[in-house]
Design a protein around this motif. Sequence first.
Motif, mmCIF file in Angstrom:
data_model
loop_
_atom_site.group_PDB
_atom_site.id
_atom_site.type_symbol
_atom_site.label_atom_id
_atom_site.label_comp_id
_atom_site.label_asym_id
_atom_site.label_seq_id
_atom_site.Cartn_x
_atom_site.Cartn_y
_atom_site.Cartn_z
ATOM 1 N N MET A 223 -35.574 20.247 39.604
ATOM 2 C CA MET A 223 -36.951 20.017 38.708
ATOM 3 C C MET A 223 -36.693 18.940 38.190
ATOM 4 O O MET A 223 -35.670 18.642 37.601
ATOM 5 C CB MET A 223 -36.845 21.221 37.870
ATOM 6 C CG MET A 223 -38.169 21.161 37.107
ATOM 7 S SD MET A 223 -38.542 22.452 35.934
ATOM 8 C CE MET A 223 -37.890 24.138 36.617
ATOM 9 N N ALA B 225 -38.304 15.904 35.195
ATOM 10 C CA ALA B 225 -38.663 15.917 33.901
ATOM 11 C C ALA B 225 -40.288 16.354 33.930
ATOM 12 O O ALA B 225 -41.010 16.767 32.773
ATOM 13 C CB ALA B 225 -38.618 14.497 33.060
ATOM 14 N N HIS C 121 -42.067 18.003 36.148
ATOM 15 C CA HIS C 121 -42.223 19.434 36.424
ATOM 16 C C HIS C 121 -41.915 20.210 35.092
ATOM 17 O O HIS C 121 -42.817 21.399 34.898
ATOM 18 C CB HIS C 121 -41.143 19.769 37.403
ATOM 19 C CG HIS C 121 -41.732 19.203 38.775
ATOM 20 N ND1 HIS C 121 -40.639 18.676 39.565
ATOM 21 C CD2 HIS C 121 -42.773 19.084 39.291
ATOM 22 C CE1 HIS C 121 -41.514 18.431 40.804
ATOM 23 N NE2 HIS C 121 -42.466 18.711 40.777
ATOM 24 N N GLN C 122 -40.912 19.993 34.269
ATOM 25 C CA GLN C 122 -40.650 20.941 33.247
ATOM 26 C C GLN C 122 -41.727 20.501 32.225
ATOM 27 O O GLN C 122 -41.877 21.377 31.548
ATOM 28 C CB GLN C 122 -39.184 20.243 32.581
ATOM 29 C CG GLN C 122 -38.750 20.982 31.362
ATOM 30 C CD GLN C 122 -38.359 22.526 31.812
ATOM 31 O OE1 GLN C 122 -37.872 22.767 32.830
ATOM 32 N NE2 GLN C 122 -38.992 23.286 30.974
ATOM 33 N N TYR C 123 -42.073 19.506 32.109
ATOM 34 C CA TYR C 123 -43.378 18.902 31.303
ATOM 35 C C TYR C 123 -44.488 19.960 31.570
ATOM 36 O O TYR C 123 -45.119 20.585 30.565
ATOM 37 C CB TYR C 123 -43.677 17.672 31.017
ATOM 38 C CG TYR C 123 -44.768 17.470 30.286
ATOM 39 C CD1 TYR C 123 -45.033 17.326 29.084
ATOM 40 C CD2 TYR C 123 -46.055 17.018 30.945
ATOM 41 C CE1 TYR C 123 -46.019 17.004 28.097
ATOM 42 C CE2 TYR C 123 -47.127 16.559 30.344
ATOM 43 C CZ TYR C 123 -47.138 16.748 28.860
ATOM 44 O OH TYR C 123 -48.392 16.552 28.159
ATOM 45 N N PHE D 190 -44.558 22.717 33.095
ATOM 46 C CA PHE D 190 -44.405 24.262 32.802
ATOM 47 C C PHE D 190 -44.532 24.355 31.146
ATOM 48 O O PHE D 190 -44.922 25.435 30.954
ATOM 49 C CB PHE D 190 -43.027 24.604 33.206
ATOM 50 C CG PHE D 190 -43.051 24.818 34.609
ATOM 51 C CD1 PHE D 190 -43.748 25.888 35.172
ATOM 52 C CD2 PHE D 190 -42.023 24.317 35.537
ATOM 53 C CE1 PHE D 190 -43.540 26.184 36.835
ATOM 54 C CE2 PHE D 190 -41.662 24.638 36.861
ATOM 55 C CZ PHE D 190 -42.447 25.492 37.285
ATOM 56 N N ASP D 191 -43.892 23.530 30.609
ATOM 57 C CA ASP D 191 -43.864 23.889 29.112
ATOM 58 C C ASP D 191 -45.369 23.837 28.437
ATOM 59 O O ASP D 191 -45.723 24.436 27.563
ATOM 60 C CB ASP D 191 -43.095 22.428 28.471
ATOM 61 C CG ASP D 191 -41.529 22.739 28.497
ATOM 62 O OD1 ASP D 191 -41.260 23.870 29.055
ATOM 63 O OD2 ASP D 191 -40.916 21.815 28.563
#
Length: 68
Positions: free
Chosen positions: A1, A3, A5-7, A9-10
């Motif tokens: 994953m 950055a 993708h994480q953004y 999700f967040d």
Amino acid sequence: MNALHQYLFDTYRAARTGEPVPPAPGTHDVAVLRSVRDRRRFERVLAGRPARGGLRTALRRRMRPRTP
């Protein structure tokens, strides 16, 4: 994953829970680089060296041909 993708999700989680959206990746990169530059200049002043020209001097030293 990565950055991004994480953004995503967040952002989704923040929208579902009503929290504020986190900043996008890379939003504060320039500010971080400036603070690192300023810190290095400050440390050079404390060490008694010139605050400017350190990078050019180092590059010039590295690019200079070696004498046998």
